[in-house]
Design an enzyme around this catalytic site. Structure first.
Site, PDB file in Angstrom:
ATOM      1  N   SER A 223       8.529  -1.249   9.364  1.00  0.00           N
ATOM      2  CA  SER A 223       7.991  -1.173   8.014  1.00  0.00           C
ATOM      3  C   SER A 223       8.737  -2.105   7.067  1.00  0.00           C
ATOM      4  O   SER A 223       8.788  -3.299   7.323  1.00  0.00           O
ATOM      5  CB  SER A 223       8.014   0.279   7.558  1.00  0.00           C
ATOM      6  OG  SER A 223       6.999   0.470   6.616  1.00  0.00           O
ATOM      7  N   LYS A 227       9.494  -6.123   7.647  1.00  0.00           N
ATOM      8  CA  LYS A 227       9.291  -7.297   6.786  1.00  0.00           C
ATOM      9  C   LYS A 227      10.560  -8.150   6.883  1.00  0.00           C
ATOM     10  O   LYS A 227      10.511  -9.379   6.985  1.00  0.00           O
ATOM     11  CB  LYS A 227       9.037  -6.867   5.333  1.00  0.00           C
ATOM     12  CG  LYS A 227       7.903  -5.832   5.154  1.00  0.00           C
ATOM     13  CD  LYS A 227       7.690  -5.464   3.694  1.00  0.00           C
ATOM     14  CE  LYS A 227       7.079  -4.082   3.448  1.00  0.00           C
ATOM     15  NZ  LYS A 227       5.710  -3.854   3.789  1.00  0.00           N
ATOM     16  N   TRP A 314      -2.695   1.916   5.726  1.00  0.00           N
ATOM     17  CA  TRP A 314      -1.928   1.323   4.613  1.00  0.00           C
ATOM     18  C   TRP A 314      -1.323  -0.028   5.029  1.00  0.00           C
ATOM     19  O   TRP A 314      -1.240  -0.954   4.238  1.00  0.00           O
ATOM     20  CB  TRP A 314      -0.829   2.325   4.240  1.00  0.00           C
ATOM     21  CG  TRP A 314       0.048   1.980   3.088  1.00  0.00           C
ATOM     22  CD1 TRP A 314       1.409   1.785   3.126  1.00  0.00           C
ATOM     23  CD2 TRP A 314      -0.327   1.831   1.711  1.00  0.00           C
ATOM     24  NE1 TRP A 314       1.888   1.522   1.877  1.00  0.00           N
ATOM     25  CE2 TRP A 314       0.850   1.545   0.983  1.00  0.00           C
ATOM     26  CE3 TRP A 314      -1.542   1.907   1.021  1.00  0.00           C
ATOM     27  CZ2 TRP A 314       0.849   1.320  -0.396  1.00  0.00           C
ATOM     28  CZ3 TRP A 314      -1.543   1.691  -0.352  1.00  0.00           C
ATOM     29  CH2 TRP A 314      -0.354   1.405  -1.040  1.00  0.00           C
ATOM     30  N   HIS A 365       2.432   6.267  10.857  1.00  0.00           N
ATOM     31  CA  HIS A 365       3.394   5.226  10.491  1.00  0.00           C
ATOM     32  C   HIS A 365       4.794   5.667  10.915  1.00  0.00           C
ATOM     33  O   HIS A 365       5.352   6.593  10.330  1.00  0.00           O
ATOM     34  CB  HIS A 365       3.315   5.073   8.970  1.00  0.00           C
ATOM     35  CG  HIS A 365       4.242   4.047   8.403  1.00  0.00           C
ATOM     36  ND1 HIS A 365       4.050   2.704   8.597  1.00  0.00           N
ATOM     37  CD2 HIS A 365       5.362   4.168   7.645  1.00  0.00           C
ATOM     38  CE1 HIS A 365       5.005   2.035   7.959  1.00  0.00           C
ATOM     39  NE2 HIS A 365       5.814   2.899   7.385  1.00  0.00           N
TER      40      HIS A 365
HETATM   41  C1  GCU Z   1       5.855   2.117   1.615  1.00  0.00           C
HETATM   42  C2  GCU Z   1       5.571   0.680   1.246  1.00  0.00           C
HETATM   43  C3  GCU Z   1       5.400  -0.209   2.486  1.00  0.00           C
HETATM   44  C4  GCU Z   1       6.553  -0.004   3.422  1.00  0.00           C
HETATM   45  C5  GCU Z   1       6.736   1.462   3.729  1.00  0.00           C
HETATM   46  C6  GCU Z   1       7.948   1.786   4.615  1.00  0.00           C
HETATM   47  O1  GCU Z   1       4.714   2.700   2.167  1.00  0.00           O
HETATM   48  O2  GCU Z   1       4.423   0.642   0.424  1.00  0.00           O
HETATM   49  O3  GCU Z   1       5.301  -1.559   2.126  1.00  0.00           O
HETATM   50  O4  GCU Z   1       6.358  -0.769   4.580  1.00  0.00           O
HETATM   51  O5  GCU Z   1       6.917   2.172   2.532  1.00  0.00           O
HETATM   52  O6  GCU Z   1       8.947   1.060   4.571  1.00  0.00           O
HETATM   53  O7  GCU Z   1       7.884   2.782   5.358  1.00  0.00           O
END
Ligand code: GCU
Length: 385
Positions: A223, A227, A314, A365
């Site tokens: 997540s 990135k 998402w 997720h």
């Molecule tokens: C939030 C955020 C995402 C990210 C996520 C996470 O949902 O909007 O961009 O990837 O957190 O880190 O679990």
């Protein structure tokens, strides 16, 4: 649609494929001067550096090119960890610049049976520190260290808060103290840039550890950590392989699709992640000089594995798959085949035999042992050659 579990609902998320707007991606194989890139030399010498610069300038921020000093000390070493299967090292990596230190606490397990040096998976840990418990009293699917050790790899982790606390007010308490010029620059890095920078400093340490094959370091992130793993691998070609798990917006998913999380939403809720410049693209994705397929392409020719979860719309699974698809032609310049079909694979059907690997896992997720077992298979297929 109100986004359940998300505090800010000012940006309405689209989950309807028929409402994805038409878009044109920037051509990854055309220079900014509109010249077609036809060889890997031209890619390496001209286009890839251009792309890194565009991401630095507009998205993740400048990556500091140097530091004054890096030292490390082994705080704890136990050759009989995991019932004798592994050697545990708790390493304190200290990096100094501008007379200020940043301290990275690395937890590292090295398999005892394997011939040294061994390849290593390093996780950029964005969740609780208990996920990477060095004592192994607590175990977690988020970092299944025993499973990785049994597969013949070393496994390591560091926590994002050592580099930049994941907090809008506190993110400056870390690497940014070492590079104060970043704070005022419109292209200054923020938390995600700092985490990626930290992954490279861990790699600097691996180069000094005789047990680790520093030419086979896999950077893994989930997540927001995913990135950072992408940005780390894109910018630092010493990483041999990259895993980006459910990384979504400004990770592996295409921004222009505006499916699930959007640039405007991410910049509003997490203003401390990306550059000031990136905010110009809120509700304005079409004017971005990049899209995320170019970040994937910057990792070529190295193997990359991306994942999604079936219930995690998402993070835009389809947009992630399309990012990989649109990076294929750069891998092709290197004569490397991607075995991705034109459509995403079925749930729980990993694509391993492909320089660009991918799966959609059934479920939420998260980062799970199913995900990790496929990272291992993918590494077996691509790093052991
Ligand atoms: C939030 C955020 C995402 C990210 C996520 C996470 O949902 O909007 O961009 O990837 O957190 O880190 O679990």
């Amino acid at each position: 649609i109100l986004i359940k579990g998300h505090a800010q609902n000012a940006f309405q998320a689209n989950y309807d494929e028929s409402k994805v707007p038409p878009y044109t991606l920037p051509d990854v194989l055309k220079t900014t001067g509109n010249v077609a890139v036809k060889s890997k030399v031209m890619w390496e010498k001209i286009r890839r550096p251009e792309i890194i610069k565009l991401f630095e300038e507009n998205v993740y921020g400048q990556m500091p090119k140097s530091y004054e000093r890096l030292t490390y000390s082994i705080k704890n070493e136990n050759a009989g960890a995991m019932a004798g299967k592994a050697t545990l090292k708790e390493v304190l990596i200290e990096v100094v610049n501008n007379n200020k230190p940043v301290k990275i606490n690395l937890v590292l397990f090295v398999p005892n049976k394997q011939k040294k040096p061994v390849p290593v998976f390093v996780l950029i840990n964005n969740r609780g520190k208990n996920n990477t418990d060095p004592t192994r009293a607590e175990k977690s699917d988020f970092w299944p260290a025993e499973m990785v050790i049994d597969s013949g790899y070393a496994i390591a982790a560091f926590h994002v808060s050592d580099l930049a606390p994941d907090d809008t007010a506190k993110y400056v308490d870390g690497v940014l103290q070492l590079y104060p010029e970043q704070l005022t620059a419109n292209n200054g890095m923020r938390a995600i840039g700092a985490w990626a920078w930290g992954a490279s400093r861990v790699l600097d340490y691996f180069e000094k550890d005789a047990a680790i094959d520093a030419k086979k370091v896999v950077v893994v992130g989930h997540s927001r950590g995913g990135k950072a793993s992408l940005w780390a691998a894109a910018g630092d070609q010493r990483f041999a392989m990259c895993v980006t798990n459910c990384s979504g917006n400004t990770g592996a998913a295409l921004s222009r699709r505006r499916f699930g999380e959007t640039v405007g939403r991410i910049n509003t809720v997490f203003p401390h992640w990306f550059t000031k410049n990136y905010k110009k693209f809120n509700n304005n994705e079409d004017s971005l000089p990049v899209d995320q397929h170019m970040l994937i392409a910057a990792i070529a020719p190295r193997p990359l594995y991306a994942t999604n979860a079936s219930k995690d719309l998402w993070a835009d699974p389809k947009g992630t798959f399309l990012s990989l698809k649109n990076a294929e032609k750069v891998y092709a310049l290197f004569g490397l085949k991607s075995n991705l079909n034109s459509d995403p694979p079925a749930i729980n059907q990993p694509i391993i035999n492909s320089q660009l690997g991918y799966h959609i896992r059934e479920g939420e997720h998260n980062l799970t042992t199913f995900d990790w077992s496929n990272f291992i298979k993918f590494a077996n297929a691509h790093l052991k050659k």
